[in-house]
Design a protein around this motif. Structure first.
Motif, PDB file in Angstrom:
ATOM      1  N   ASP A  31     -11.881  -5.022  -6.382  1.00 48.03           N
ATOM      2  CA  ASP A  31     -12.710  -3.851  -6.664  1.00 48.03           C
ATOM      3  C   ASP A  31     -13.722  -4.089  -7.781  1.00 48.03           C
ATOM      4  O   ASP A  31     -14.400  -3.149  -8.211  1.00 48.03           O
ATOM      5  N   TYR A  32     -13.809  -5.317  -8.241  1.00 48.51           N
ATOM      6  CA  TYR A  32     -14.756  -5.612  -9.310  1.00 48.51           C
ATOM      7  C   TYR A  32     -15.196  -7.053  -9.150  1.00 48.51           C
ATOM      8  O   TYR A  32     -14.353  -7.936  -8.968  1.00 48.51           O
ATOM      9  N   TYR A  36     -20.907 -15.557 -13.065  1.00 45.07           N
ATOM     10  CA  TYR A  36     -20.951 -16.335 -14.283  1.00 45.07           C
ATOM     11  C   TYR A  36     -21.917 -17.494 -14.066  1.00 45.07           C
ATOM     12  O   TYR A  36     -22.057 -18.014 -12.967  1.00 45.07           O
ATOM     13  N   PHE A  46     -20.792 -14.979 -18.867  1.00 45.05           N
ATOM     14  CA  PHE A  46     -20.933 -13.813 -18.012  1.00 45.05           C
ATOM     15  C   PHE A  46     -22.398 -13.480 -17.802  1.00 45.05           C
ATOM     16  O   PHE A  46     -23.205 -13.504 -18.738  1.00 45.05           O
ATOM     17  N   PHE A  89     -21.063 -19.142 -10.641  1.00 52.42           N
ATOM     18  CA  PHE A  89     -19.763 -18.829 -10.069  1.00 52.42           C
ATOM     19  C   PHE A  89     -19.677 -17.347  -9.744  1.00 52.42           C
ATOM     20  O   PHE A  89     -20.016 -16.494 -10.573  1.00 52.42           O
ATOM     21  N   ARG A  93     -11.987  -9.487  -9.044  1.00 53.94           N
ATOM     22  CA  ARG A  93     -10.726  -9.009  -9.611  1.00 53.94           C
ATOM     23  C   ARG A  93     -10.176  -7.908  -8.722  1.00 53.94           C
ATOM     24  O   ARG A  93     -10.913  -7.140  -8.119  1.00 53.94           O
ATOM     25  N   GLY A  94      -8.834  -7.839  -8.673  1.00 51.61           N
ATOM     26  CA  GLY A  94      -8.191  -6.871  -7.809  1.00 51.61           C
ATOM     27  C   GLY A  94      -7.712  -5.642  -8.547  1.00 51.61           C
ATOM     28  O   GLY A  94      -7.529  -5.662  -9.754  1.00 51.61           O
ATOM     29  N   THR A  95      -7.498  -4.590  -7.816  1.00 50.70           N
ATOM     30  CA  THR A  95      -7.034  -3.330  -8.374  1.00 50.70           C
ATOM     31  C   THR A  95      -5.703  -3.527  -9.082  1.00 50.70           C
ATOM     32  O   THR A  95      -4.750  -4.033  -8.499  1.00 50.70           O
ATOM     33  N   GLY A  96      -5.661  -3.137 -10.330  1.00 51.92           N
ATOM     34  CA  GLY A  96      -4.414  -3.206 -11.082  1.00 51.92           C
ATOM     35  C   GLY A  96      -3.969  -4.599 -11.452  1.00 51.92           C
ATOM     36  O   GLY A  96      -2.937  -4.793 -12.066  1.00 51.92           O
ATOM     37  N   GLY A  97      -4.741  -5.588 -11.080  1.00 52.25           N
ATOM     38  CA  GLY A  97      -4.345  -6.965 -11.352  1.00 52.25           C
ATOM     39  C   GLY A  97      -5.029  -7.514 -12.580  1.00 52.25           C
ATOM     40  O   GLY A  97      -5.952  -6.926 -13.113  1.00 52.25           O
ATOM     41  N   PHE A  98      -4.553  -8.631 -13.025  1.00 53.43           N
ATOM     42  CA  PHE A  98      -5.130  -9.235 -14.214  1.00 53.43           C
ATOM     43  C   PHE A  98      -5.813 -10.555 -13.908  1.00 53.43           C
ATOM     44  O   PHE A  98      -6.429 -11.145 -14.768  1.00 53.43           O
ATOM     45  N   LYS A  99      -5.681 -11.009 -12.663  1.00 54.53           N
ATOM     46  CA  LYS A  99      -6.227 -12.303 -12.339  1.00 54.53           C
ATOM     47  C   LYS A  99      -7.683 -12.179 -11.920  1.00 54.53           C
ATOM     48  O   LYS A  99      -8.083 -11.208 -11.292  1.00 54.53           O
ATOM     49  N   THR A 100      -8.441 -13.178 -12.288  1.00 51.95           N
ATOM     50  CA  THR A 100      -9.815 -13.288 -11.807  1.00 51.95           C
ATOM     51  C   THR A 100      -9.871 -14.498 -10.895  1.00 51.95           C
ATOM     52  O   THR A 100      -9.481 -15.593 -11.292  1.00 51.95           O
ATOM     53  N   PHE A 102     -12.072 -17.121  -8.844  1.00 53.90           N
ATOM     54  CA  PHE A 102     -13.411 -17.686  -8.867  1.00 53.90           C
ATOM     55  C   PHE A 102     -13.710 -18.451  -7.581  1.00 53.90           C
ATOM     56  O   PHE A 102     -12.812 -19.059  -6.978  1.00 53.90           O
ATOM     57  N   GLY A 103     -14.983 -18.428  -7.189  1.00 56.05           N
ATOM     58  CA  GLY A 103     -15.443 -19.304  -6.130  1.00 56.05           C
ATOM     59  C   GLY A 103     -15.694 -20.698  -6.679  1.00 56.05           C
ATOM     60  O   GLY A 103     -15.559 -20.933  -7.882  1.00 56.05           O
TER      61      GLY A 103
END
Lengths: 112, 114
Positions: A31-32, A36, A46, A89, A93-100, A102-103
């Protein structure tokens, strides 16, 4: 399993023209989204982001477009400048998650 | 300059060895993230710490471990090194643990395993 894909390893553009960098994702829970920029021997910095509730976000010469139905986003740089030459890059990021996630990055060359 | 520092810049070692990579976050940032970038690959998320506690885990091998100290600096320990561990290791920091905060990246540590 690559959830964020940048299918073009490199892109070459003439100075003053538009650069379009593309990114596809597979996870509908993202959702986000962020872009970079990375110069050699430096860490990523960023550039611009977009929330999934929007379809466009603009910051100066940089615009990010989001097409949720196609699970696709793109970064437009207008006009392109030689100093824009770098690796870009896409990240998500996913809903409620902390991981990003990257491509793999797209290397942009802007020719003077 | 992002304000995030990483040491050393370069590290050359042999297979089977153990190394420690160090990261100091930006002043005021409580979260630290570790990423691995292998040749022609994107940044792979390894682990996140927030105010000394592990917050999220990614594709981190069991041979790797990390910690965040009371002064908020972090260390990534890589043991029983293999050739495939050769990569750029980035540390990033952010103000909070939220996934919507911008992450500021350090310049990276280039690890070469011979």
């Amino acid at each position: 399993d690559q959830q964020v894909k940048q299918n073009s390893p490199s892109l070459s553009v003439q100075e003053g023209r538009i650069s379009i960098l593309n990114c596809d994702y597979t996870n509908s829970m993202f959702d986000y989204f962020l872009w970079y920029k990375k110069y050699p021997a430096e860490g990523p910095t960023f550039l611009i982001s977009i929330s999934s509730i929007k379809d466009k976000n603009e910051d100066g010469r940089f615009t990010v477009f989001l097409n949720k139905s196609a699970k696709h986003l793109s970064l437009h740089i207008v006009p392109s400048q030689p100093g824009d030459s770098a690796v870009y890059f896409c990240a998500a990021r996913g809903t409620g998650g902390f991981k990003t996630i990257f491509g793999a990055g797209t290397r942009l060359f802007v020719k003077a | 300059d992002s304000g995030v520092t990483q040491t050393p810049k370069h590290l050359i070692t042999a297979t089977g060895q153990r190394v420690t990579l160090r990261c100091s976050p930006r002043s005021g940032d409580l979260s630290v993230y570790w990423y691995q970038q292998s040749l022609d690959q994107g940044l792979q998320f390894l682990i996140q710490y927030y105010n000394g506690e592990e917050r999220a885990k990614g594709n981190i091998l069991e041979r790797f471990s990390a910690q965040q100290f009371p002064d908020l600096h972090s260390e990534l320990n890589l043991s029983s090194l293999e050739l495939g561990d050769s990569a750029l290791y980035f540390c990033a920091s952010s103000v909070s643990s939220s996934s919507y905060n911008e992450q500021f990246f350090g310049p990276g540590t280039r690890l070469t395993v011979l």
